[in-house]
Scaffold this active site. Sequence first.
Site, mmCIF file in Angstrom:
data_model
loop_
_atom_site.group_PDB
_atom_site.id
_atom_site.type_symbol
_atom_site.label_atom_id
_atom_site.label_comp_id
_atom_site.label_asym_id
_atom_site.label_seq_id
_atom_site.Cartn_x
_atom_site.Cartn_y
_atom_site.Cartn_z
ATOM 1 C CB THR A 185 1.650 13.139 -2.632
ATOM 2 O OG1 THR A 185 0.923 12.096 -1.976
ATOM 3 C CG2 THR A 185 1.953 14.225 -1.623
ATOM 4 C CG ASP B 256 -1.918 9.104 -0.581
ATOM 5 O OD1 ASP B 256 -3.094 9.170 -0.972
ATOM 6 O OD2 ASP B 256 -1.172 8.141 -0.810
ATOM 7 N N GLY C 130 -4.755 6.522 0.438
ATOM 8 C CA GLY C 130 -3.916 6.703 1.615
ATOM 9 C C GLY C 130 -3.079 5.471 1.827
#
Length: 462
Positions: free
Chosen positions: A219, A221, A265
């Site tokens: 990921t 994020d 995000g």
Amino acid sequence: MESNGVDEQMKLVEGAAGYVLEDVPHFSDYIHDLPTYPNPLQSNPAYSVVRQYFVDEDDTVPQKIVVHKDTPRGTHFRRAGPRQKVYFKPADVRACIVTCGGLCPGLNTVIREIVCGLHFMYGVTEVIGVDCGFRGFYSKNTVTLTPKVVSDIHKRGGTILGTSRGGHETSKIVDNIQDREINQVYIIGGDGTQKGASAIYKEIRRRGLKVAVAGIPKTIDNDIPVIDKSFGFDTAVEEAQRAINAAHVEATSVENGIGLVKLMGRYSGFIAMYATLASRDVDCCLIPESPFYLEGKGGLYEFIAKRLRENGHMVIVIAEGAGQDLLAESIEQQDASGNKLLKDVGLWMSIKIKEYFAKQSKMDITLKYIDPTYMIRAIPANASDNVYSTLLAQSAVHGAMAGYTGFISGLVNGRHTYIPLNRITERQNKVVITDRMWARMLSSTNQPSFMNPPKGTTELAD
């Protein structure tokens, strides 16, 4: 060793002084009398310089390293690395690799190092790539992966295997795994992907198959729990600096200039927070975990006006998931992975700021909006992420060869570990706005916390 009887991926081993090992599944849990073989690394000349070839079976890594003398030792995970005995003959291994979800720097590095790790460390020659995510198991062709094929893919962004969201049909996937006689499955993806990996593992176990399922969490994020960080995160923060620097140049080149940068995000503001800290040119950072309001005393508009009067310019960084509560339209649509489709808060914010200063302020502003989202996630990994991706991939290979399954390889307190799949799918890692790191960010920007909006002043989108 005791299983809790509820989740086959949770094996709890308790020891002295409050020690708890959250172990990962192993072939021996459900297939009895399997033969083992000496680890080929014993005769690998590259490893002849290593004093201790193999990880001791008792080696574990604590989830928390700060404890008091009277507190329990706490939760531990099994340390990753090669074992003395393996559960596969290299000639019998037929491995596959699949990438799912969005792009992330380092995907190709992970693919490369799984292939090269299997080949050069263990002598495995049959590795295939599954085309375009989970649905590729039953609707697409596969590609043969050799060290020659993957030799320079780490220099490219994206994934050479292609990726997609959704398409997870457990029975059809496992049927295909059986039909192709695959016995090692490496799944690279985020929390939704690893939920799919968990379902695949459970079906494989239900059928009693000797097939190792290893996950590599992905990921951009950095919102996967337990692990220190996700691969690609350092690269994303580094690339975000270019956008922030451009916004700063634009803002400082005109009177009352505002540079607005939207970063990735969806639910976690780690990229925005770390990019802000690294840049030191940012005046305000807005993330999903920290609500903010626009109008009234202590609101964003007031802070923008104050900063422009003081400095003559301003840079704002906003994560894509921030401020979604301020948009009036309900957000009910989802993508194929089940993620909510977010509104473009950056574009909305740029319009609202312009409208406010045009109508309610005597201050003329010039605002430049920069959205580098897909530039950030599509670039190749930087040096630190390349090294990290390499070690994650090699750890996954060591675990699969040693007979572990239903696990992900991840970094915990600086050590590579094997973590049960369910531990990284049970929640999302988020910025803690009562933590020191957020406080450091606030002290860097000198922005207000926006914690207490005046009653009746929260603005909704038109």
